[in-house]
Design a protein around this motif. Sequence first.
Motif, PDB file in Angstrom:
ATOM      1  N   MET A  50     -10.023  -0.148  -0.735  1.00 20.82           N
ATOM      2  CA  MET A  50      -8.852   0.693  -0.458  1.00 20.82           C
ATOM      3  C   MET A  50      -8.837   1.901  -1.389  1.00 20.82           C
ATOM      4  O   MET A  50      -8.580   3.030  -0.950  1.00 20.82           O
ATOM      5  CB  MET A  50      -7.563  -0.116  -0.619  1.00 20.82           C
ATOM      6  CG  MET A  50      -7.333  -1.133   0.478  1.00 20.82           C
ATOM      7  SD  MET A  50      -6.912  -0.359   2.039  1.00 20.82           S
ATOM      8  CE  MET A  50      -5.257   0.235   1.679  1.00 20.82           C
ATOM      9  N   GLU A  51      -9.104   1.692  -2.660  1.00 24.37           N
ATOM     10  CA  GLU A  51      -9.138   2.797  -3.619  1.00 24.37           C
ATOM     11  C   GLU A  51     -10.222   3.805  -3.249  1.00 24.37           C
ATOM     12  O   GLU A  51     -10.018   5.015  -3.378  1.00 24.37           O
ATOM     13  CB  GLU A  51      -9.338   2.265  -5.036  1.00 24.37           C
ATOM     14  CG  GLU A  51      -8.114   1.538  -5.570  1.00 24.37           C
ATOM     15  CD  GLU A  51      -8.337   0.837  -6.899  1.00 24.37           C
ATOM     16  OE1 GLU A  51      -9.503   0.721  -7.349  1.00 24.37           O
ATOM     17  OE2 GLU A  51      -7.337   0.393  -7.488  1.00 24.37           O
ATOM     18  N   ASN A  52     -11.364   3.321  -2.754  1.00 27.27           N
ATOM     19  CA  ASN A  52     -12.445   4.212  -2.324  1.00 27.27           C
ATOM     20  C   ASN A  52     -12.028   5.071  -1.134  1.00 27.27           C
ATOM     21  O   ASN A  52     -12.602   6.140  -0.918  1.00 27.27           O
ATOM     22  CB  ASN A  52     -13.705   3.419  -1.982  1.00 27.27           C
ATOM     23  CG  ASN A  52     -14.377   2.847  -3.203  1.00 27.27           C
ATOM     24  OD1 ASN A  52     -14.165   3.305  -4.325  1.00 27.27           O
ATOM     25  ND2 ASN A  52     -15.186   1.825  -3.003  1.00 27.27           N
ATOM     26  N   THR A  60       0.831  -1.203   0.000  1.00 27.70           N
ATOM     27  CA  THR A  60       0.000   0.000   0.000  1.00 27.70           C
ATOM     28  C   THR A  60       0.871   1.260   0.000  1.00 27.70           C
ATOM     29  O   THR A  60       2.091   1.184   0.158  1.00 27.70           O
ATOM     30  CB  THR A  60      -0.913   0.063   1.245  1.00 27.70           C
ATOM     31  OG1 THR A  60      -0.153   0.423   2.389  1.00 27.70           O
ATOM     32  CG2 THR A  60      -1.642  -1.254   1.474  1.00 27.70           C
ATOM     33  N   ASN A  61       0.214   2.393  -0.142  1.00 27.40           N
ATOM     34  CA  ASN A  61       0.916   3.668  -0.008  1.00 27.40           C
ATOM     35  C   ASN A  61       0.590   4.352   1.315  1.00 27.40           C
ATOM     36  O   ASN A  61       0.893   5.531   1.505  1.00 27.40           O
ATOM     37  CB  ASN A  61       0.587   4.599  -1.186  1.00 27.40           C
ATOM     38  CG  ASN A  61      -0.875   5.025  -1.223  1.00 27.40           C
ATOM     39  OD1 ASN A  61      -1.724   4.427  -0.566  1.00 27.40           O
ATOM     40  ND2 ASN A  61      -1.168   6.044  -2.005  1.00 27.40           N
ATOM     41  N   CYS A  63      -3.273   0.078  -3.514  1.00 21.75           N
ATOM     42  CA  CYS A  63      -3.229  -1.243  -2.904  1.00 21.75           C
ATOM     43  C   CYS A  63      -3.058  -2.283  -3.992  1.00 21.75           C
ATOM     44  O   CYS A  63      -3.787  -2.258  -4.991  1.00 21.75           O
ATOM     45  CB  CYS A  63      -4.532  -1.475  -2.147  1.00 21.75           C
ATOM     46  SG  CYS A  63      -4.699  -3.088  -1.375  1.00 21.75           S
ATOM     47  N   GLU A  64      -2.085  -3.185  -3.825  1.00 24.31           N
ATOM     48  CA  GLU A  64      -1.957  -4.323  -4.748  1.00 24.31           C
ATOM     49  C   GLU A  64      -1.546  -5.548  -3.968  1.00 24.31           C
ATOM     50  O   GLU A  64      -0.768  -5.469  -3.023  1.00 24.31           O
ATOM     51  CB  GLU A  64      -0.967  -4.026  -5.875  1.00 24.31           C
ATOM     52  CG  GLU A  64       0.483  -4.063  -5.494  1.00 24.31           C
ATOM     53  CD  GLU A  64       1.426  -3.826  -6.669  1.00 24.31           C
ATOM     54  OE1 GLU A  64       0.980  -3.626  -7.809  1.00 24.31           O
ATOM     55  OE2 GLU A  64       2.638  -3.840  -6.429  1.00 24.31           O
ATOM     56  N   GLU A  65      -2.104  -6.677  -4.370  1.00 29.34           N
ATOM     57  CA  GLU A  65      -1.797  -7.930  -3.680  1.00 29.34           C
ATOM     58  C   GLU A  65      -0.369  -8.336  -3.991  1.00 29.34           C
ATOM     59  O   GLU A  65       0.093  -8.228  -5.133  1.00 29.34           O
ATOM     60  CB  GLU A  65      -2.750  -9.039  -4.124  1.00 29.34           C
ATOM     61  CG  GLU A  65      -2.513 -10.329  -3.353  1.00 29.34           C
ATOM     62  CD  GLU A  65      -3.435 -11.457  -3.787  1.00 29.34           C
ATOM     63  OE1 GLU A  65      -3.671 -12.355  -2.965  1.00 29.34           O
ATOM     64  OE2 GLU A  65      -3.889 -11.452  -4.954  1.00 29.34           O
ATOM     65  N   LEU A  66       0.346  -8.776  -2.976  1.00 27.47           N
ATOM     66  CA  LEU A  66       1.690  -9.297  -3.170  1.00 27.47           C
ATOM     67  C   LEU A  66       1.623 -10.803  -3.380  1.00 27.47           C
ATOM     68  O   LEU A  66       0.822 -11.490  -2.732  1.00 27.47           O
ATOM     69  CB  LEU A  66       2.564  -8.990  -1.947  1.00 27.47           C
ATOM     70  CG  LEU A  66       2.909  -7.521  -1.752  1.00 27.47           C
ATOM     71  CD1 LEU A  66       3.676  -7.336  -0.442  1.00 27.47           C
ATOM     72  CD2 LEU A  66       3.725  -6.979  -2.911  1.00 27.47           C
ATOM     73  N   PRO A  67       2.440 -11.322  -4.284  1.00 27.43           N
ATOM     74  CA  PRO A  67       2.458 -12.776  -4.498  1.00 27.43           C
ATOM     75  C   PRO A  67       3.012 -13.490  -3.269  1.00 27.43           C
ATOM     76  O   PRO A  67       3.764 -12.912  -2.485  1.00 27.43           O
ATOM     77  CB  PRO A  67       3.371 -12.953  -5.702  1.00 27.43           C
ATOM     78  CG  PRO A  67       4.209 -11.729  -5.743  1.00 27.43           C
ATOM     79  CD  PRO A  67       3.406 -10.625  -5.110  1.00 27.43           C
ATOM     80  N   TYR A  68       2.664 -14.718  -3.124  1.00 24.36           N
ATOM     81  CA  TYR A  68       3.120 -15.512  -1.962  1.00 24.36           C
ATOM     82  C   TYR A  68       4.590 -15.721  -2.023  1.00 24.36           C
ATOM     83  O   TYR A  68       5.247 -15.976  -2.873  1.00 24.36           O
ATOM     84  CB  TYR A  68       2.424 -16.848  -1.920  1.00 24.36           C
ATOM     85  CG  TYR A  68       0.945 -16.753  -1.697  1.00 24.36           C
ATOM     86  CD1 TYR A  68       0.221 -17.884  -1.407  1.00 24.36           C
ATOM     87  CD2 TYR A  68       0.262 -15.552  -1.755  1.00 24.36           C
ATOM     88  CE1 TYR A  68      -1.148 -17.846  -1.216  1.00 24.36           C
ATOM     89  CE2 TYR A  68      -1.111 -15.507  -1.549  1.00 24.36           C
ATOM     90  CZ  TYR A  68      -1.806 -16.653  -1.287  1.00 24.36           C
ATOM     91  OH  TYR A  68      -3.160 -16.608  -1.084  1.00 24.36           O
TER      92      TYR A  68
END
Length: 75
Positions: A63-65, A12-13, A70-75
């Motif tokens: 999150m954008e709202n 996230t930021n 926000c972006e999902e991190l890979p496992y």
Amino acid sequence: MCASKMVSVFKTNVQCPEKAVAVVAGLSTEYPAFRINFDLEDCDNILRIEGIGIQINRIISSMENQGCFCEELPY
């Protein structure tokens, strides 16, 4: 058969603790069954969500709202 808990981790930021508290409050209202927290000491300002039936796209949209990247991190 029981559904198993999953953990999703997002980059996230969000940088300040006050914003993190506000974001967690908003997400907790929308997703009361999930365990939600931030790790702002991590370089990616990690958002961690634990629960059953996490819908990644809905979390990102929420999150954008709230004005957050926000972006999902890979496992």
